[in-house]
Design a protein around this motif. Structure first.
Motif, mmCIF file in Angstrom:
data_model
loop_
_atom_site.group_PDB
_atom_site.id
_atom_site.type_symbol
_atom_site.label_atom_id
_atom_site.label_comp_id
_atom_site.label_asym_id
_atom_site.label_seq_id
_atom_site.Cartn_x
_atom_site.Cartn_y
_atom_site.Cartn_z
ATOM 1 N N ASP A 110 2.420 -1.000 6.559
ATOM 2 C CA ASP A 110 1.910 -1.996 6.629
ATOM 3 C C ASP A 110 2.555 -3.154 6.190
ATOM 4 O O ASP A 110 3.033 -3.124 5.389
ATOM 5 N N ARG A 168 4.348 2.850 -2.578
ATOM 6 C CA ARG A 168 3.913 3.911 -2.952
ATOM 7 C C ARG A 168 5.035 5.605 -2.457
ATOM 8 O O ARG A 168 5.397 5.524 -3.729
ATOM 9 N N ASP A 169 4.543 5.340 -1.541
ATOM 10 C CA ASP A 169 5.984 6.877 -1.164
ATOM 11 C C ASP A 169 7.092 6.197 -1.412
ATOM 12 O O ASP A 169 7.892 7.569 -1.680
ATOM 13 N N GLY A 202 0.793 -1.510 0.184
ATOM 14 C CA GLY A 202 -0.433 0.005 0.115
ATOM 15 C C GLY A 202 0.609 1.435 0.218
ATOM 16 O O GLY A 202 1.636 1.499 -1.292
ATOM 17 N N GLY A 203 0.343 2.616 0.384
ATOM 18 C CA GLY A 203 1.364 3.982 0.636
ATOM 19 C C GLY A 203 2.919 3.719 0.923
ATOM 20 O O GLY A 203 3.070 4.729 0.398
ATOM 21 N N LYS A 240 5.034 7.506 6.602
ATOM 22 C CA LYS A 240 4.754 7.763 7.807
ATOM 23 C C LYS A 240 4.014 6.812 8.225
ATOM 24 O O LYS A 240 3.668 6.139 9.272
ATOM 25 N N ARG A 283 -14.726 5.098 -2.728
ATOM 26 C CA ARG A 283 -12.985 5.402 -3.349
ATOM 27 C C ARG A 283 -13.306 6.986 -4.707
ATOM 28 O O ARG A 283 -11.533 7.891 -5.043
ATOM 29 N N ARG A 303 -17.168 9.081 7.198
ATOM 30 C CA ARG A 303 -15.259 9.075 5.989
ATOM 31 C C ARG A 303 -15.514 10.063 4.742
ATOM 32 O O ARG A 303 -14.301 11.105 4.262
ATOM 33 N N ASP A 305 -17.449 0.472 -3.700
ATOM 34 C CA ASP A 305 -17.196 1.307 -2.989
ATOM 35 C C ASP A 305 -16.565 2.020 -3.259
ATOM 36 O O ASP A 305 -16.498 3.113 -3.725
ATOM 37 N N ARG A 356 -7.707 -6.888 -4.736
ATOM 38 C CA ARG A 356 -9.286 -6.044 -4.209
ATOM 39 C C ARG A 356 -8.845 -4.267 -3.858
ATOM 40 O O ARG A 356 -9.287 -3.652 -2.586
ATOM 41 N N ARG A 357 -7.340 -3.938 -3.922
ATOM 42 C CA ARG A 357 -6.893 -2.456 -3.423
ATOM 43 C C ARG A 357 -7.521 -1.384 -4.408
ATOM 44 O O ARG A 357 -8.009 -1.638 -5.702
#
Ligand code: ATP
Ligand code: MG
Length: 399
Positions: free
Chosen positions: A42, A30-31, A26-27, A39, A159, A196, A156, A111-112
Motif C-alpha cells: 500500500d 510491518r511484514d 501499513g502491513g 502480500k 480495532r 466486519r 472504531d 490515525r492508524r
C-alpha cells in the motif's frame, strides 16, 4: 527483488517524478521488517485522488470517500494509493463523520490503528520512518494502539478485534494499556457490523494459532459478544488447536467451513447463529452438514449402514474428517475411516443408480413418492443389496 515490489517502486517513482511524496505504509512495512514477504504494497501520498488518477493510465476509485485509488499496473499488478488523511470525529464507533486529506504523513500514521501498522518506508532507500514507536513494538512483539487506546477503540470498535487478529497472527502480546482498554470496552464490539466481525474472526481462524485466538478472545472479554453461543472456551480453544493441524489437506474455503462448524459446535441454533454472523449460504449449508453427519456417526449403533456409507462416499469427506479430528470425536472418526476403507477396498457403482427419468420410463407417475423410492434404491446400493441397474429396476418394479 520480486515483481510485486518492483511494481510498487515504479508506482512510487511515478508519483515522486510528478512532484508528490510517496511511501509504503501499513502491513507491507510491518511484514518486510519481520522478514515476511508482503502480500501487497500500500502506497501513501500527498497527491489527492484526482491527481493520482490523472497520473496513471488505468485506475479504479476504490474508496472514493477514503481517498483510495487502485492503480492497475502492467503484469496484472494492483496497488492501492491512499492520500494522506486525517479522520474527523467518530460519533458512531464505526466510521469517521468526515475524512479530510492532509499534506502530512505524520497525521496519516497517527490515525492508524496500531503502532506496528503505523510505519512508513521510503522505497528509494528502504529507510523506515517511525512517528509512533512501531519499531520498538515490533522488536518487543507487542500490539499497541496508536495514542490513547480507549479513545481509539471508541472511534472504531472493530480495532479491538483487529488487535486480537494481529496478536494471534504474528504471535505477539497485546500491550497492557491496550489490553485493559479492550477488556473495559469489549461489549461495545456489538456496534460493529456482523460482516466486519466475520472478516476478523475468519482471519483469526486462518492464522497459525487458531486455538490461541479463541483463548485470547475469551481473555479479552470479546468472546461472549462475537461468538455468544460458545459455553466452554477451553474446549473450543482445544478444538481449534487441533484444527490447526487437521485442516492441512483442505483448501481455504473448506477450512473456513470446518472452522465455523467448530465455532458453533456448542450452539443450540446453528443455522440462526451462522446466519447472524453473515456466513454465505454455502458456508452455512456446509457447516450444518458437518454437524449433522457428525451426529449420525456418533449415534454409532442406531445409524444404518446406508447412512454411514452415504457419508463416507460424500465428496466432502475430507472436510468431515478434519472436523471430527478437531472436535475430538474419536469414535465417529473411527467409524468414518472404516467406512472409507471399505469403499476403497470395494468401490461402489456410480450413483445415483436410478433417476426420476428411469421411473417415468417405467410408466410410473411422478410425485413426492419418487424421492422416497429413489432414496430406497440408493440405500440398497450403499448396502450392496443392489449392485447394478438391472437389480435396481427389478427393485422398483416390485414396489
Ligand atoms: P493484512 O496483512 O491483514 O492485510 P494490514 O496491516 O495490511 O494487514 P489492513 O486491514 O489491510 O491490514 O489495513 C491496512 C492498514 O490500514 C493497516 O496496516 C492500518 O495502518 C490501517 N487500518 C486498517 N484498518 C484500520 C482501522 N480500522 N483503524 C485504523 N487504521 C486501520
Ligand atoms: Mg492489507
Amino acid at each position: 527483488m520480486n515483481d510485486l515490489r518492483t511494481g510498487a517502486d515504479e508506482v512510487a517513482s511515478a508519483l515522486r517524478e510528478a512532484g508528490y511524496e510517496a511511501y509504503f505504509a501499513g502491513g507491507c512495512v510491518r511484514d518486510w521488517i519481520l522478514g515476511v514477504t508482503p502480500k501487497d504494497y500500500d502506497i501513501v501520498t500527498n497527491a489527492t485522488p484526482k491527481q493520482v488518477s490523472k497520473l496513471f493510465r488505468r485506475t479504479v476509485q476504490v474508496g472514493a470517500a477514503f481517498g483510495v485509488v487502485k492503480v492497475l499496473w502492467p503484469k496484472d499488478r494492483e496497488y492501492e494509493v491512499a492520500t494522506y488523511r486525517e479522520d474527523g470525529d467518530y460519533s458512531d464507533g464505526r466510521r469517521p463523520d468526515a475524512v479530510s486529506y492532509s499534506q502530512s504523513k505524520v497525521e496519516d500514521v497517527k490515525r492508524r490503528d496500531f503502532t506496528i501498522n503505523g510505519l512508513l518506508m521510503d522505497p528509494r532507500s528502504d529507510a523506515i520512518l517511525d512517528y509512533v514507536g512501531g519499531r520498538d513494538d515490533l522488536a518487543a512483539r507487542r500490539v499497541r494502539a496508536v495514542g490513547d487506546p480507549a479513545l481509539r477503540f471508541a472511534e472504531d470498535r472493530l480495532r479491538m478485534l483487529r488487535a486480537v487478529r494481529f496478536a494471534v497472527r504474528l504471535g505477539f502480546e497485546i500491550e497492557d494499556a491496550t489490553l485493559a482498554a479492550i477488556r473495559a470496552n469489549a461489549e461495545h464490539i456489538a456496534a460493529v457490523s456482523a460482516e466486519r466481525i466475520n472478516a476478523e474472526l475468519t482471519g483469526i481462524f486462518r492464522s497459525d494459532r487458531p486455538g490461541a485466538g479463541v483463548r485470547m478472545l475469551a481473555s479479552t472479554g470479546l468472546l461472549p459478544h462475537v461468538l455468544p453461543f460458545v459455553r466452554d472456551a477451553e474446549a473450543t480453544g482445544a478444538a481449534f488447536d487441533q484444527f490447526g493441524a487437521a485442516r492441512l489437506p483442505l483448501d481455504e474455503a473448506a477450512q473456513d467451513v470446518v472452522a465455523w462448524a467448530l465455532a458453533v459446535r456448542d450452539s443450540a441454533a446453528i443455522e440462526d447463529d451462522l446466519r447472524a454472523l453473515k456466513l454465505s449460504r454455502g458456508q452455512i449449508r456446509g457447516a450444518m452438514a458437518l454437524s449433522a453427519q457428525a451426529s449420525t456417526l456418533a449415534a454409532a449403533s442406531s445409524a444404518s449402514v446406508a447412512e454411514v456409507m452415504r457419508i463416507a462416499a460424500d465428496e466432502d469427506v475430507a472436510r468431515l474428517r478434519a472436523y471430527l479430528d478437531s472436535a475430538g470425536e474419536t469414535e465417529a472418526l473411527e467409524r468414518l475411516e472404516e467406512a472409507v476403507d471399505a469403499l476403497i477396498a470395494s468401490p461402489l457403482p456410480p450413483r445415483p443408480m436410478l433417476t426420476g427419468q428411469d421411473l417415468k420410463a417405467l410408466g410410473m407417475k411422478p410425485g413426492p413418492h419418487f424421492k422416497d423410492l429413489l432414496k430406497a434404491v440408493d440405500d440398497a446400493v450403499l448396502e450392496r443389496r443392489v449392485t447394478d441397474r438391472e437389480g435396481a429396476l427389478a427393485m422398483v418394479g416390485r414396489t
